[in-house]
Design a protein around this motif. Structure first.
Motif, short mmCIF file in Angstrom:
data_model
loop_
_atom_site.label_atom_id
_atom_site.label_comp_id
_atom_site.label_asym_id
_atom_site.label_seq_id
_atom_site.Cartn_x
_atom_site.Cartn_y
_atom_site.Cartn_z
N ASN A 1 -1.29 3.71 -4.91
CA ASN A 1 0.22 3.50 -4.88
C ASN A 1 0.86 4.50 -3.83
OD1 ASN A 1 2.91 3.24 -5.53
ND2 ASN A 1 2.69 3.93 -7.64
N HIS A 2 0.92 4.12 -2.72
CA HIS A 2 1.26 5.03 -1.76
C HIS A 2 2.57 5.46 -1.86
CE1 HIS A 2 -2.02 4.11 1.26
NE2 HIS A 2 -2.05 2.89 0.70
N MET A 3 3.62 4.77 -2.72
CA MET A 3 4.91 5.49 -2.86
C MET A 3 4.83 6.48 -3.67
SD MET A 3 7.21 3.59 -1.30
CE MET A 3 8.64 3.93 -1.93
N ALA A 4 3.92 6.65 -4.78
CA ALA A 4 3.59 7.81 -5.59
C ALA A 4 3.05 9.04 -4.82
CB ALA A 4 2.76 7.62 -6.53
N LEU A 5 2.55 8.90 -3.62
CA LEU A 5 1.77 9.83 -2.87
C LEU A 5 2.55 10.30 -1.71
CD1 LEU A 5 -1.81 8.31 -2.71
CD2 LEU A 5 -1.00 10.36 -4.17
N VAL A 6 3.97 9.78 -1.60
CA VAL A 6 4.65 10.33 -0.60
C VAL A 6 4.97 11.62 -0.39
CG1 VAL A 6 6.95 10.29 0.26
CG2 VAL A 6 6.17 8.14 -0.38
N GLN A 7 5.12 12.51 -1.76
CA GLN A 7 5.20 14.06 -1.80
C GLN A 7 4.03 14.60 -0.96
OE1 GLN A 7 6.43 15.15 -5.67
NE2 GLN A 7 8.42 14.13 -5.44
N HIS A 8 2.73 14.25 -1.47
CA HIS A 8 1.64 14.82 -1.00
C HIS A 8 1.52 14.44 0.59
CE1 HIS A 8 -2.66 15.43 -0.72
NE2 HIS A 8 -2.95 14.51 -0.04
N TYR A 9 2.13 13.32 0.91
CA TYR A 9 2.03 13.20 2.40
C TYR A 9 2.83 13.86 2.97
CZ TYR A 9 -0.58 8.83 1.30
OH TYR A 9 -1.55 7.99 0.94
N GLN A 10 4.04 14.44 2.56
CA GLN A 10 5.11 15.21 3.05
C GLN A 10 4.31 16.65 3.34
OE1 GLN A 10 8.65 14.98 0.71
NE2 GLN A 10 9.15 13.00 1.34
N GLN A 11 3.75 17.23 2.29
CA GLN A 11 3.08 18.32 2.59
C GLN A 11 1.90 18.27 3.41
OE1 GLN A 11 3.85 21.03 0.31
NE2 GLN A 11 5.56 19.84 -0.05
N GLU A 12 1.33 17.20 3.78
CA GLU A 12 0.27 17.25 4.88
C GLU A 12 1.25 17.38 6.17
OE1 GLU A 12 -1.78 13.69 4.21
OE2 GLU A 12 -3.09 14.52 2.82
N ASP A 13 2.31 16.91 6.18
CA ASP A 13 3.12 16.94 7.43
C ASP A 13 3.65 18.31 7.74
OD1 ASP A 13 3.30 14.18 7.87
OD2 ASP A 13 5.16 13.94 7.12
N LEU A 14 3.79 19.02 6.76
CA LEU A 14 4.16 20.58 7.00
C LEU A 14 2.68 21.41 7.35
CD1 LEU A 14 6.58 21.22 4.00
CD2 LEU A 14 7.03 20.78 6.21
N THR A 15 1.76 20.90 6.86
CA THR A 15 0.63 21.65 7.62
C THR A 15 0.35 21.25 8.90
OG1 THR A 15 -0.33 21.49 5.27
CG2 THR A 15 -1.72 21.89 7.05
N ALA A 16 0.63 20.00 9.08
CA ALA A 16 0.30 19.44 10.41
C ALA A 16 1.16 20.19 11.55
CB ALA A 16 0.50 17.90 10.42
N LEU A 17 2.36 20.42 11.07
CA LEU A 17 3.39 21.32 11.75
C LEU A 17 2.92 22.55 12.13
CD1 LEU A 17 6.23 21.28 13.12
CD2 LEU A 17 7.16 22.00 11.01
N GLY A 18 2.36 23.10 11.02
CA GLY A 18 1.89 24.49 11.33
C GLY A 18 0.63 24.43 12.38
N LYS A 19 -0.20 23.68 12.02
CA LYS A 19 -1.23 23.70 13.04
C LYS A 19 -0.80 23.26 14.46
CE LYS A 19 -4.63 21.99 9.85
NZ LYS A 19 -5.90 20.92 9.52
N LEU A 20 0.30 22.55 14.80
CA LEU A 20 0.69 22.10 15.89
C LEU A 20 1.51 23.54 16.61
CD1 LEU A 20 1.59 20.09 18.00
CD2 LEU A 20 3.66 19.39 16.87
N VAL A 21 2.15 24.08 15.91
CA VAL A 21 2.95 25.29 16.47
C VAL A 21 1.85 26.36 16.82
CG1 VAL A 21 4.50 27.26 15.87
CG2 VAL A 21 4.95 24.97 15.03
N LEU A 22 0.96 26.40 15.95
CA LEU A 22 -0.31 27.46 16.41
C LEU A 22 -0.78 26.97 17.76
CD1 LEU A 22 -1.96 29.83 15.28
CD2 LEU A 22 -3.24 28.35 13.98
#
Length: 607
Positions: free
Chosen positions: A383-404
């Motif tokens: 159920n990908h709709m239920a995992l949207v919040q988890h995917y959003q947290q992964e977006d923030l981690t990916a943003l941190g790595k990109l800035v680094l």
């Protein structure tokens, strides 16, 4: 309109008296505008000048043959001056009697008196000495003031060129001529034949520029090779992405499957932004001169850790990105993530290969929605709709790595074994705010939100806002130079369709008679002026001024002379405008095709 007929018995000087008066009137500064008079005694219309019929010095120059009779001076004429004492002496001793005029059938004829020189005495006071003695004619602004700057023009032309690129059939023989409603496909990146290169969860991908067959708008097609859609539930994500519109997001327009490439492919249609490049090519490309990833060690020559760290610090100091530029990227990326997360979606592709940037550091997230469809098809039981919040947290981690990675200018810095060293380099090189933002994004133990980054950005947001406003004001200023060009273009097009027309309604002399003849003389007056020496006089300010006066239909009068110098017309711009409207109406009524020129008035707004 006043007409002076040809008369061989008069001298050319006599027949040009009215022309001289009109010429000179344009060089005298007007204080109070009054209705234009047909009388050659033009000085009576100015409150700052006495009613003396004495000739203006420039008129005297025309009489003495010093000024070419082909030149009808405007306020943008070549520089002339009235500072000569000889001219002032001539001006005081030049007798001019009022012209005799006669109205016959609505046409006014002027007959200047030819009085003997000994009987000619000035009847009124000389020219008012309050007229500036050093009066130079304004020569107009330089041409660039009427058009865009070269930088903006070249940028627009480059984007237009990229939008019109056509593929080479010999280089791409397997490229289809048409895919659904799109044609003129052009690869935007090399089509890899390496089956190991599969960026989308085991699927190979390629990008094309294409043109919609109905609208002619250019789009970007993202093709997923060999993809067979068996579950339509993922289309719910597609509909959400299609509704999402933001300045830092490449908007998704359409998704469909096709067999035009010889296999089952899925195409994602996005807006096309020509001239953009990926963030990877912008800052991490090995093709850049002098670029070297400092975290790539030479294993053949092992070095102590202290030496490697000092080498990293030296390399970062000399090759680091400006911190304001990094914050500029952060503001744009967080703005895009904010609108994505608030729409119950997740980016899921926040890496340098999926972020495009133009020449003005404008970032956009691309390929959005692709991972939702591909992963949903690969794991249909989740159920990908239920995992949207988890995917959003992964977006923030990916943003941190990109800035680094941007701070260290290295894609290797985000690897687990290099993160501590990279953070130490950021602490020594950049402000504590940037380090704290990276640390917050990489701390996966706590629940994070993109809105929590606003206090860390702080007043830098206002700096970015100020830069955008300055850029908008600059573009607005450049646009103001071109805003009237469409109106003047339509006016010139109407004038060109009338003058020198070979024939109309079986009449070969249609363009040489009546109103059309006056328009032909006006065309010569605007575009075919010459200097005193007979050289072409090319002045953009003169052309623009005359066309604007014609467009408005001002009551100001000008002198038009035939090419053989045998006929002179004194006519106002309002009369010329009427002639243009009447003549073009005749053409438009007989034309089978009616375009914008027939529905937009001469003085209409530029639409």
């Amino acid at each position: 309109m006043d007409w002076m007929p040809h008369n061989h018995s008069r001298s050319l000087s006599s027949r040009l008296d009215l022309a001289r008066a009109t010429h000179a009137s344009e060089f005298v500064p007007r204080v109070i505008s009054s209705s234009a008079s047909a009388s050659p005694n033009f000085l009576s219309s100015f409150s700052s000048v006495s009613s003396s019929p004495s000739l203006h010095p420039l008129t005297k120059k025309l009489e003495d043959g010093e000024l070419s009779s082909h030149v009808t001076p405007e306020s943008t004429s070549p520089p002339l001056t009235t500072t000569s004492p000889i001219l002032h002496e001539k001006l005081a001793n030049s007798p001019v009697l009022p012209a005799y005029q006669e109205n016959v059938g609505g046409t006014t004829y002027f007959y200047p008196y030819q009085a003997p020189a000994e009987n000619c005495q000035p009847t009124e006071t000389p020219l008012n000495t309050s007229l500036p003695t050093e009066y130079n004619v304004y020569t107009g602004k330089p041409e660039p003031s009427f058009f865009l700057t070269e930088d903006i023009r070249n940028d627009i032309l480059n984007r237009n060129m990229l939008s019109l690129l056509q593929p080479d059939p010999q280089q791409y023989p397997d490229l289809p001529q048409e895919v659904d409603s799109y044609h003129e496909l052009f690869p935007l990146e090399p089509i890899s034949n390496n089956t190991m290169h599969k960026p989308h969860m085991g699927y190979q991908a390629s990008m094309y520029k294409a043109t919609h067959v109905k609208t002619g708008i250019h789009y970007c097609l993202r093709r997923i090779h060999g993809f067979r859609l068996s579950n339509a539930k993922c289309m719910a994500f597609v509909e959400l992405w299609k509704k999402l519109s933001h300045s830092n997001i490449v908007q998704l327009r359409e998704v469909f499957t096709t067999k035009a490439f010889g296999d089952n492919s899925m195409l994602f249609v996005y807006d096309y932004h020509p001239g953009s490049e990926t963030l990877l090519n912008k800052h991490f490309s090995p093709d850049q001169s002098g670029y070297c990833d400092p975290f790539i060690n030479d294993t053949s020559t092992p070095r102590p850790y202290s030496y490697q760290k000092n080498n990293l610090l030296r390399h970062t100091q000399h090759n680091k990105l400006p911190e304001p530029l990094i914050w500029n990227y952060i503001i744009q990326l967080t703005a895009a993530l904010r609108i994505i997360h608030s729409s119950a979606l997740a980016c899921r592709s926040l890496d340098p290969t999926k972020i495009i940037i133009n020449s003005r550091n404008r970032l956009r997230l691309s390929c959005l929605g692709t991972m939702d469809v591909v992963l949903h098809e690969s794991n249909s039981t989740i159920n990908h709709m239920a995992l949207v919040q988890h995917y959003q947290q992964e977006d923030l981690t990916a943003l941190g790595k990109l800035v680094l990675a941007l701070a260290c200018k290295s894609t290797m810095a985000v690897q687990r074994e290099n993160i501590s060293t990279a953070l130490d380099i950021v602490s020594r090189t950049y402000s504590p705010d940037l380090r704290n933002l990276i640390m917050y994004l990489l701390a996966s133990q706590q629940r994070r939100s993109v809105t929590d980054l606003m206090p860390m950005i702080g007043a830098r947001f206002y700096t970015q806002l100020d830069n955008l406003h300055n850029h908008i004001e600059n573009l607005d200023h450049e646009l103001s130079k071109e805003v009237q060009n469409g109106r003047l273009f339509r006016l010139m097009t109407k004038l060109a369709t009338i003058t020198e027309r070979p024939d109309f309604n079986m009449e070969n002399t249609w363009s040489e008679t009546g109103d059309r003849y006056m328009l032909k003389l006006f065309r010569d007056y605007v575009f075919h002026q010459v200097t005193e020496e007979g050289h072409p006089w090319l002045d953009m300010a003169h052309i623009v001024q005359c066309l604007n006066k014609l467009d408005v239909g001002v009551p100001e009068k000008i002198c038009l002379m035939s090419r053989d110098e045998q006929s002179i017309l004194v006519v106002s711009y309002s009369e010329l405008k009427h002639c243009l409207e009447q003549s073009f109406s005749e053409l438009a009524n007989s034309s089978a095709i009616h375009h914008d020129l027939t529905v937009v008035g001469i003085g209409g707004d530029d639409k």
